[in-house]
Design a protein around this motif. Structure first.
Motif, mmCIF file in Angstrom:
data_model
loop_
_atom_site.group_PDB
_atom_site.id
_atom_site.type_symbol
_atom_site.label_atom_id
_atom_site.label_comp_id
_atom_site.label_asym_id
_atom_site.label_seq_id
_atom_site.Cartn_x
_atom_site.Cartn_y
_atom_site.Cartn_z
ATOM 1 N N ALA A 197 0.854 -1.188 0.000
ATOM 2 C CA ALA A 197 0.000 0.000 0.000
ATOM 3 C C ALA A 197 0.889 1.237 0.000
ATOM 4 N N LEU A 198 0.244 2.396 0.063
ATOM 5 C CA LEU A 198 0.941 3.671 0.068
ATOM 6 C C LEU A 198 0.618 4.421 1.351
ATOM 7 N N LEU A 199 1.486 5.330 1.735
ATOM 8 C CA LEU A 199 1.246 6.237 2.847
ATOM 9 C C LEU A 199 1.322 7.665 2.335
ATOM 10 N N ILE A 200 0.390 8.509 2.766
ATOM 11 C CA ILE A 200 0.439 9.933 2.460
ATOM 12 C C ILE A 200 0.257 10.717 3.749
ATOM 13 N N VAL A 201 0.781 11.936 3.771
ATOM 14 C CA VAL A 201 0.551 12.820 4.903
ATOM 15 C C VAL A 201 -0.298 13.991 4.431
ATOM 16 N N GLN A 202 -1.297 14.337 5.227
ATOM 17 C CA GLN A 202 -2.141 15.496 4.951
ATOM 18 C C GLN A 202 -1.607 16.650 5.802
ATOM 19 N N SER A 203 -1.031 17.649 5.140
ATOM 20 C CA SER A 203 -0.291 18.681 5.861
ATOM 21 C C SER A 203 -1.154 19.481 6.818
ATOM 22 N N ASN A 204 -2.350 19.871 6.385
ATOM 23 C CA ASN A 204 -3.144 20.788 7.199
ATOM 24 C C ASN A 204 -3.835 20.113 8.378
ATOM 25 N N THR A 205 -3.922 18.793 8.395
ATOM 26 C CA THR A 205 -4.469 18.090 9.556
ATOM 27 C C THR A 205 -3.388 17.344 10.334
ATOM 28 N N GLY A 206 -2.235 17.128 9.719
ATOM 29 C CA GLY A 206 -1.169 16.396 10.376
ATOM 30 C C GLY A 206 -1.399 14.908 10.466
ATOM 31 N N THR A 207 -2.313 14.379 9.651
ATOM 32 C CA THR A 207 -2.679 12.969 9.727
ATOM 33 C C THR A 207 -1.972 12.160 8.649
ATOM 34 N N LEU A 208 -1.501 10.975 9.035
ATOM 35 C CA LEU A 208 -0.983 10.002 8.078
ATOM 36 C C LEU A 208 -2.106 9.073 7.653
ATOM 37 N N PHE A 209 -2.119 8.724 6.359
ATOM 38 C CA PHE A 209 -3.138 7.812 5.848
ATOM 39 C C PHE A 209 -2.474 6.680 5.069
ATOM 40 N N ARG A 210 -3.039 5.499 5.210
ATOM 41 C CA ARG A 210 -2.668 4.348 4.387
ATOM 42 C C ARG A 210 -3.652 4.294 3.227
ATOM 43 N N VAL A 211 -3.140 4.107 2.019
ATOM 44 C CA VAL A 211 -3.959 4.164 0.815
ATOM 45 C C VAL A 211 -3.830 2.862 0.031
ATOM 46 N N ASP A 212 -4.956 2.279 -0.336
ATOM 47 C CA ASP A 212 -4.952 1.146 -1.252
ATOM 48 C C ASP A 212 -4.652 1.672 -2.649
ATOM 49 N N PRO A 213 -3.559 1.266 -3.284
ATOM 50 C CA PRO A 213 -3.196 1.858 -4.571
ATOM 51 C C PRO A 213 -4.116 1.468 -5.715
ATOM 52 N N LEU A 214 -4.923 0.440 -5.538
ATOM 53 C CA LEU A 214 -5.842 0.021 -6.591
ATOM 54 C C LEU A 214 -7.170 0.758 -6.508
ATOM 55 N N THR A 215 -7.671 0.962 -5.289
ATOM 56 C CA THR A 215 -9.007 1.532 -5.126
ATOM 57 C C THR A 215 -9.010 2.966 -4.624
ATOM 58 N N GLY A 216 -7.926 3.416 -3.985
ATOM 59 C CA GLY A 216 -7.909 4.743 -3.370
ATOM 60 C C GLY A 216 -8.524 4.791 -1.994
ATOM 61 N N ALA A 217 -8.965 3.646 -1.449
ATOM 62 C CA ALA A 217 -9.553 3.613 -0.108
ATOM 63 C C ALA A 217 -8.476 3.930 0.926
ATOM 64 N N THR A 218 -8.823 4.783 1.896
ATOM 65 C CA THR A 218 -7.853 5.236 2.882
ATOM 66 C C THR A 218 -8.295 4.910 4.300
ATOM 67 N N THR A 219 -7.298 4.681 5.156
ATOM 68 C CA THR A 219 -7.525 4.567 6.593
ATOM 69 C C THR A 219 -6.445 5.380 7.288
ATOM 70 N N ALA A 220 -6.777 5.965 8.427
ATOM 71 C CA ALA A 220 -5.800 6.733 9.186
ATOM 72 C C ALA A 220 -4.794 5.783 9.839
ATOM 73 N N VAL A 221 -3.529 6.172 9.818
ATOM 74 C CA VAL A 221 -2.481 5.398 10.484
ATOM 75 C C VAL A 221 -2.492 5.750 11.967
ATOM 76 N N ASP A 222 -2.512 4.740 12.803
ATOM 77 C CA ASP A 222 -2.597 4.951 14.251
ATOM 78 C C ASP A 222 -1.204 5.213 14.820
ATOM 79 N N VAL A 223 -0.949 6.478 15.155
ATOM 80 C CA VAL A 223 0.297 6.860 15.837
ATOM 81 C C VAL A 223 -0.148 7.514 17.144
ATOM 82 N N PRO A 224 -0.270 6.753 18.217
ATOM 83 C CA PRO A 224 -0.908 7.255 19.441
ATOM 84 C C PRO A 224 -0.280 8.543 19.955
#
Length: 312
Positions: A197-224
């Motif tokens: 999969a892929l990881l992206i960072v959203q600058s204005n929220t500071g959140t990391l997301f895991r992305v399915d490269p085939l579908t574009g479905a995203t989940t937030a990466v848990d960094v407590p």
């Protein structure tokens, strides 16, 4: 890696300057005699960096020129000329091709690192768009767009063959990722440690997301207990993720699980030479970060450089 573009007159002045002025000598305070600060041409306005062997490639957000520096002695030159559009995120593949994200131009270029020749150009989107960063896999190049909740996918054929000019696809981001109306959204991008999969960072929220490269479905990466405000360029080294936080003048270090679904903050890298670093690449056992100097008004004579720090 988002920034306001300069006026056409200022860009033209910078392009002229880059064609005639070499970078100042690099400051040598690094390990093993390698320079700890790599000088870039005055007025260059660097943003992206990619490394291959002893060389680093820097893109100008002002003119689109690409500068190549020898990391062993700091010498360098502009080896791909100004385009009049930005050069932001950069990656070099094993075939010696440099993939370049084109910012507000909404495009990407592929450049031959042997001679600076443009091998292909792809027009992904029209304004408002900001094609910001790129990651390479065996089968494709993926580009983030900070103004649209999408990834642009450039498929690679047999032996890495580049597609025709219209041979790209656009993948909508769905799931946890939500586009925020102001500021920079999707920015840096890397693969997960397992490569699935892929990881992206959203600058204005500071959140990391895991992305399915085939579908574009995203989940937030848990960094407590941690978010990555002003998150910009990303670098994956094994299961260690470096997150550049540009205006905070620091790099967060995260230990990820193999799938990239969760991680923990293990440290923060700072350096007195940081001046709004935007992206990071690894070479010769060190991390290299270009100083974009977003808080300094750019002129044709403004000095720019890149800083080397220990990988931790």
């Amino acid at each position: 890696m988002h920034s306001h573009l300069r006026t056409a007159l200022s860009a033209a002045l910078t392009a002229t300057l880059l064609a005639t002025v070499a970078a100042a000598p690099a400051e040598a305070h690094g390990r093993g005699g390698k320079p700890g600060v790599i000088a870039l041409p005055d007025g260059f306005q660097p943003e992206g960096i990619a490394t291959a062997g002893r060389y680093a490639y820097f893109g100008s957000r002002a003119t689109g020129a690409i500068y190549r520096a020898d990391l062993l002695d700091g010498d360098g030159r502009v080896f791909s000329p100004a385009t009049g559009t930005p050069s932001l995120g950069l990656k070099v593949d094993r075939r010696g091709r440099l993939f370049v994200a084109g910012g507000a131009a909404g495009d990407a270029r592929v450049i031959d690192t042997r001679n600076g020749r443009v091998l292909a150009r792809y027009q992904f989107a029209a304004a408002p768009t900001f094609v910001n960063d790129v990651v390479l896999t065996e089968r494709a190049a993926y580009f983030t767009d900070s103004n649209k909740p999408v990834l642009h996918r450039l498929p690679l054929g047999r032996h890495g063959a580049l597609p025709p000019a219209d041979g790209f696809t656009t993948i909508p981001l769905t799931g946890a990722f939500q586009q925020v109306g102001t500021g920079v959204n999707a920015n840096g991008i890397v693969r997960t440690p397992d490569g699935r999969a892929l990881l992206i960072v959203q600058s204005n929220t500071g959140t990391l997301f895991r992305v399915d490269p085939l579908t574009g479905a995203t989940t937030a990466v848990d960094v407590p207990g941690h978010t990555f405000t002003n998150g910009d360029g990303l670098l994956l080294d094994g299961r260690k993720l470096y997150v550049v936080q540009n205006r905070l003048n620091q790099v967060a270090v995260v230990a990820l699980n193999r799938s990239g679904t969760a991680g923990r903050l293990t440290g923060t890298i700072t350096d007195p030479d940081f001046d709004v670093p935007t992206t990071v690449a690894k070479a010769l056992g060190r991390l290299y970060l270009p100083n974009a100097r977003f808080t300094t008004t750019p002129t044709p004579t403004t000095g720019y450089d890149a800083v080397a720090v220990s990988a931790r």
